[in-house]
Design a protein around this motif. Structure first.
Motif, PDB file in Angstrom:
ATOM      1  N   PRO A 237     -18.644   5.960   4.186  1.00  0.00           N
ATOM      2  CA  PRO A 237     -19.176   4.641   3.839  1.00  0.00           C
ATOM      3  C   PRO A 237     -20.576   4.773   3.238  1.00  0.00           C
ATOM      4  CG  PRO A 237     -18.282   4.634   6.060  1.00  0.00           C
ATOM      5  CD  PRO A 237     -18.284   6.059   5.593  1.00  0.00           C
ATOM      6  N   THR A 238     -20.839   4.005   2.204  1.00  0.00           N
ATOM      7  CA  THR A 238     -22.120   4.129   1.496  1.00  0.00           C
ATOM      8  C   THR A 238     -23.065   2.962   1.744  1.00  0.00           C
ATOM      9  OG1 THR A 238     -21.104   3.104  -0.435  1.00  0.00           O
ATOM     10  CG2 THR A 238     -21.111   5.505  -0.361  1.00  0.00           C
TER      11      THR A 238
ATOM     12  N   LEU B 167     -17.394  -1.355   1.625  1.00  0.00           N
ATOM     13  CA  LEU B 167     -17.582  -2.472   0.698  1.00  0.00           C
ATOM     14  C   LEU B 167     -18.897  -3.186   0.973  1.00  0.00           C
ATOM     15  CD1 LEU B 167     -14.012  -4.061   0.731  1.00  0.00           C
ATOM     16  CD2 LEU B 167     -14.919  -2.292  -0.767  1.00  0.00           C
ATOM     17  N   HIS B 168     -19.628  -3.493  -0.089  1.00  0.00           N
ATOM     18  CA  HIS B 168     -20.894  -4.208   0.051  1.00  0.00           C
ATOM     19  C   HIS B 168     -20.695  -5.556   0.744  1.00  0.00           C
ATOM     20  CE1 HIS B 168     -24.246  -6.771  -1.362  1.00  0.00           C
ATOM     21  NE2 HIS B 168     -24.942  -5.701  -1.027  1.00  0.00           N
ATOM     22  N   GLU B 169     -19.596  -6.247   0.435  1.00  0.00           N
ATOM     23  CA  GLU B 169     -19.368  -7.569   1.041  1.00  0.00           C
ATOM     24  C   GLU B 169     -19.202  -7.473   2.557  1.00  0.00           C
ATOM     25  OE1 GLU B 169     -15.014  -9.027   0.306  1.00  0.00           O
ATOM     26  OE2 GLU B 169     -15.619  -7.753  -1.341  1.00  0.00           O
TER      27      GLU B 169
ATOM     28  N   CYS C 286       0.855  -1.182   0.000  1.00  0.00           N
ATOM     29  CA  CYS C 286       0.000   0.000   0.000  1.00  0.00           C
ATOM     30  C   CYS C 286       0.895   1.237   0.000  1.00  0.00           C
ATOM     31  CB  CYS C 286      -0.897  -0.012   1.235  1.00  0.00           C
ATOM     32  SG  CYS C 286      -1.895   1.486   1.417  1.00  0.00           S
ATOM     33  N   GLN C 287       0.641   2.147  -0.916  1.00  0.00           N
ATOM     34  CA  GLN C 287       1.459   3.352  -1.014  1.00  0.00           C
ATOM     35  C   GLN C 287       1.118   4.375   0.066  1.00  0.00           C
ATOM     36  OE1 GLN C 287       4.095   3.517  -3.186  1.00  0.00           O
ATOM     37  NE2 GLN C 287       3.480   1.381  -3.417  1.00  0.00           N
TER      38      GLN C 287
ATOM     39  N   LYS D 244      -8.899  -4.093  -2.001  1.00  0.00           N
ATOM     40  CA  LYS D 244      -9.937  -4.083  -0.957  1.00  0.00           C
ATOM     41  C   LYS D 244      -9.483  -3.244   0.239  1.00  0.00           C
ATOM     42  CE  LYS D 244     -11.943  -7.896   0.196  1.00  0.00           C
ATOM     43  NZ  LYS D 244     -12.382  -9.270   0.431  1.00  0.00           N
ATOM     44  N   HIS D 245      -8.237  -3.402   0.647  1.00  0.00           N
ATOM     45  CA  HIS D 245      -7.690  -2.624   1.755  1.00  0.00           C
ATOM     46  C   HIS D 245      -7.790  -1.133   1.443  1.00  0.00           C
ATOM     47  CE1 HIS D 245      -4.756  -0.783   4.465  1.00  0.00           C
ATOM     48  NE2 HIS D 245      -4.131  -0.331   3.398  1.00  0.00           N
ATOM     49  N   ALA D 246      -7.361  -0.748   0.246  1.00  0.00           N
ATOM     50  CA  ALA D 246      -7.360   0.665  -0.121  1.00  0.00           C
ATOM     51  C   ALA D 246      -8.780   1.237  -0.098  1.00  0.00           C
ATOM     52  CB  ALA D 246      -6.731   0.847  -1.500  1.00  0.00           C
ATOM     53  N   ARG D 247      -9.757   0.477  -0.580  1.00  0.00           N
ATOM     54  CA  ARG D 247     -11.143   0.963  -0.576  1.00  0.00           C
ATOM     55  C   ARG D 247     -11.704   1.036   0.841  1.00  0.00           C
ATOM     56  NH1 ARG D 247     -14.236  -2.787  -4.292  1.00  0.00           N
ATOM     57  NH2 ARG D 247     -12.512  -4.183  -3.876  1.00  0.00           N
TER      58      ARG D 247
END
Length: 144
Positions: free
Chosen positions: A55-56, A69-71, A29-30, A44-47
């Motif tokens: 969060p949506t 994340l939806h999951e 991860c940058q 996934k980590h970045a999102r």
């Protein structure tokens, strides 16, 4: 004609060790420099962590938990509003926790019940069923 008699034959050599297995390329991860074994997990980590967006995906049951994340919401929904109750009245949200309680107290896991609660108030909605003999439910409850 002398000379020294021939010495003993050389000791057999052990077979060469196989080369150490290299791990796949690490994906870093940058932003925080954590590493992940593949690009998908890094994404996934970045999102989840670094999107900078609110969060949506909000839980429609409790209205308190929101996820990038939806999951992650789907995983939360499996446990939202569920608890496990020991015969002594002690409650836990995860099956692994109620199993540990029964192990340490000597209480019977056969008497544990899955209980639905109102996610907002925490009040009992209903006792769903006893879990005795239902190994699938016992194992699936350990994931949260």
């Amino acid at each position: 004609g002398g000379g020294a008699p021939p010495g003993p034959p050389p000791a057999p050599q052990p077979p060469p060790k196989p080369p150490k297995r290299k791990r796949g390329p690490s994906h870093k991860c940058q932003s925080c420099f954590k590493t992940y074994p593949n690009a998908y997990l890094l994404s996934k980590h970045a999102r989840r962590v670094h999107s900078g967006k609110a969060p949506t995906h909000t839980c429609p049951k409790c209205k308190e938990k929101s996820y990038q994340l939806h999951e992650d919401l789907v995983a939360h929904l499996k446990m939202c509003g569920k608890q496990y109750m020991c015969a002594c009245g002690w409650r836990a949200r995860q099956m692994v926790t109620i199993k540990r309680h029964c192990l340490h107290t000597g209480h019977s896991l056969d008497l544990v019940q899955a209980v639905t609660v109102d996610p907002k108030s925490g009040a009992d909605a209903r006792a769903e069923h006893s879990l005795s003999g239902d190994e699938d439910e016992l194992d699936s409850g350990a994931r949260s």
